[in-house]
Design an enzyme around this catalytic site. Structure first.
Site, PDB file in Angstrom:
ATOM      1  N   THR A  59     107.700  61.064 -15.466  1.00  0.00           N
ATOM      2  CA  THR A  59     107.777  59.753 -16.132  1.00  0.00           C
ATOM      3  C   THR A  59     106.912  59.686 -17.398  1.00  0.00           C
ATOM      4  OG1 THR A  59     108.242  58.663 -14.046  1.00  0.00           O
ATOM      5  CG2 THR A  59     107.304  57.272 -15.765  1.00  0.00           C
ATOM      6  N   SER A  77     109.769  59.008  -5.039  1.00  0.00           N
ATOM      7  CA  SER A  77     110.499  59.596  -6.167  1.00  0.00           C
ATOM      8  C   SER A  77     109.559  60.368  -7.105  1.00  0.00           C
ATOM      9  CB  SER A  77     111.280  58.526  -6.921  1.00  0.00           C
ATOM     10  OG  SER A  77     110.403  57.495  -7.321  1.00  0.00           O
ATOM     11  N   LEU A  78     108.270  60.349  -6.803  1.00  0.00           N
ATOM     12  CA  LEU A  78     107.289  61.266  -7.405  1.00  0.00           C
ATOM     13  C   LEU A  78     107.229  61.177  -8.934  1.00  0.00           C
ATOM     14  CD1 LEU A  78     108.193  64.476  -5.322  1.00  0.00           C
ATOM     15  CD2 LEU A  78     106.665  62.643  -4.663  1.00  0.00           C
ATOM     16  N   CYS A  79     107.505  59.998  -9.495  1.00  0.00           N
ATOM     17  CA  CYS A  79     107.452  59.852 -10.964  1.00  0.00           C
ATOM     18  C   CYS A  79     108.371  60.856 -11.646  1.00  0.00           C
ATOM     19  CB  CYS A  79     106.032  60.034 -11.483  1.00  0.00           C
ATOM     20  SG  CYS A  79     105.057  58.557 -11.377  1.00  0.00           S
ATOM     21  N   ASN A  80     109.506  61.134 -11.036  1.00  0.00           N
ATOM     22  CA  ASN A  80     110.423  62.086 -11.667  1.00  0.00           C
ATOM     23  C   ASN A  80     111.844  61.516 -11.603  1.00  0.00           C
ATOM     24  OD1 ASN A  80     112.053  64.409 -12.317  1.00  0.00           O
ATOM     25  ND2 ASN A  80     110.181  65.605 -12.057  1.00  0.00           N
TER      26      ASN A  80
END
Ligand code: PLP
Length: 488
Positions: free
Chosen positions: A123, A391-394
């Site tokens: 992100t 969602s792991l900043c992805n």
């Protein structure tokens, strides 16, 4: 040979672990206790001062900081003649600084700023698009090659300042991206028209980053020092000096970056021009953190040898292969898989060239339906296993791996109240995120076996006779579920 061969000696080096199993190294690995002791002892016995003052301690501190700047470049194989390092708070700050410089430089040349970024980006890199006048998101690696070819052929590309940005490794799936793009750009495009930014936050934490050959290296590298050593909390923007021109036009200035400022009767200032970092490190430097970097490098060299990151890469890829192989072998009593992985390669083989020590997956029930990742996380937590879910900043990784289209995501946000920070783990039989286990410098084999054991005991269905189906060759007779997941 591994320098941290067993759990006992590892636990002595990482005392803060207690009886935790740390599988969240991609978020941050932990600092060895020796490193923390060395830093405390240095800061407690030496007088360090703000290098912007003129005292002897200030001058000594400035010298020390410059020495550490050289050490960190050396750590990445970068020659000080060709590279400079700008200390920042974290990787996000490094990316933001670079992109703001690009905006201001493009504006000063009356050009647009075009950003091409890979869909595997974090992100913090995706957010850079909001400052660009045009942005392109690459779904596949081959789209990057096409973009470079198009820029090389299109004369209109000169109306814009172009930046190609990509992660060295996906922080979600651990996939390692190709390394040839900086060379392609140099061979096909004009140096002052197209630049490259490598986000090395995930890659460099368990892998050597070798910047010795400038012709094959990106122009700019954003890196997290925290993610490599576990401490200090610092990031860096590493810059090839011959690509530094776009960094010269940042409009903002702050304390420490200017030689002269006039405020009354005129608005005039002159930026420092001694070095690139002098003009870009705003305010008081994080002196104690920078001092700690010197200790961090020394500590890793004493623990892992002369080339610590090569040793860590070797160990973590061995452990990741073991983890990936074991997870892929797990089967329910009815022969169906327990794990749906987004990291293992299509042929099921873990290859460290193309895969970092991260495994992203979801857990499946015997009927193929999903166990919520939030449930996996809380059950793991009960066993003191630390991992990451969601969602792991992805955002690109999520959309690709879990097949989410933009309209579905908007609907999940607007109608169902799904948020990255407050997720609904499953929507309409689809997961909105993953479970991620990530290995790091501190990992040992028993961490892998403990996790596999946890998955087997918690999620794998067994036959009535109690023999785990994962071990059984022929499926005969009735099965019962003796898993501890209440909803199974
Ligand atoms: C690939 C990648 N880029 C950027 C970031 C953001 O890093 P930082 O927290 O240092 O700003 C992360 C964090 O995990 C990452 O993995």
């Amino acid at each position: 040979m591994l320098r941290l061969p067993d759990r006992k000696s590892r636990d002595e080096l990482y005392r803060q672990l207690g009886n935790h199993i740390w599988l969240d190294n991609a978020a941050t690995t932990l600092p060895p206790s020796d490193l923390l002791k060395d830093v405390a002892s240095d800061l407690g016995s030496n007088l360090y001062a703000n290098p912007h003052s003129n005292s002897k301690p200030s001058k000594d501190t400035e010298d020390k900081i410059e020495e550490i700047r050289r050490r960190i470049l050396q750590f990445f194989g970068a020659n000080t003649e060709e590279w400079d390092v700008v200390f920042v708070a974290n990787t996000t700050a490094a990316i933001k600084l670079l992109v703001e410089c690009f905006c201001d430089y493009a504006a000063s040349k009356k050009k647009g700023f075009r950003l091409g970024y890979h869909s595997d980006s974090h992100t913090s890199l995706v957010g850079a698009r909001e400052l660009a006048t045009q942005h392109d998101c690459f779904l596949e690696d081959s789209d990057v090659d096409t973009w470079i070819e198009d820029l090389a052929r299109d004369d209109r590309s000169w109306a814009q300042l172009n930046l190609l940005a990509y992660p060295g490794q996906s922080n979600m799936t651990g996939r390692r991206l190709p390394t040839h793009w900086p060379t392609s750009v140099r061979q096909r495009c004009h140096r002052s028209n197209v630049y490259t930014l490598l986000d090395a936050a995930a890659l460099a934490s368990t892998s050597p980053l070798n910047l010795s050959d400038t012709s094959r290296s990106p122009d700019f590298v954003a890196v997290s020092i925290l993610k490599i050593f576990g401490s200090p909390h610092l990031g860096a923007l590493i810059v090839q000096k011959q690509a530094a021109e776009p960094l010269s036009a940042r409009r903002y200035f702050g304390g420490g970056t200017v030689d002269m400022v006039i405020t009354i009767g005129d608005s005039w200032h002159k930026k420092k021009s001694n070095s690139l970092h002098d003009a870009l490190e705003y305010g008081t430097l994080p002196i104690q953190d920078i001092i700690a970097v010197g200790h961090a490098i020394k500590c890793y060299e004493s623990l892992f040898g002369e080339r610590p990151m090569s040793r860590i890469a070797h160990t973590t890829s061995h452990l990741a292969k073991m983890m990936a192989d074991e997870l892929s072998r797990l089967k329910h009593a009815n022969h169906r898989p327990v794990i749906q992985s987004y990291s293992m390669l299509e042929d099921g083989i873990y290859k460290s060239q193309s895969q970092g020590p991260i495994i992203a997956f979801n857990v499946l029930r015997p009927d193929g339906s999903l166990v919520a990742y939030s449930e996996v996380e809380s059950l793991a937590e009960e066993k003191k296993i630390n991992l990451r879910t969601g969602s792991l900043c992805n955002p690109g990784g999520l959309a690709k791996s879990l097949h989410w289209g933009p309209d579905e995501l908007r609907q999940a946000y607007n109608c169902l109240g799904h948020r990255c920070s407050d997720p609904t783990p499953i929507i309409g039989n689809k997961a909105t995120g993953v479970v991620r286990v990530s290995l790091g410098a501190l990992s040992v084999e028993s961490d892998v076996t403990a996790f596999i054991d946890f998955v087997k005991k918690t999620f794998v269905t067994r036959r009535k006779d109690g023999i785990a189906q994962a071990c059984a060759q022929s499926a005969t007779g009735d099965y019962c579920l003796i898993c501890t997941v209440p909803s199974l």
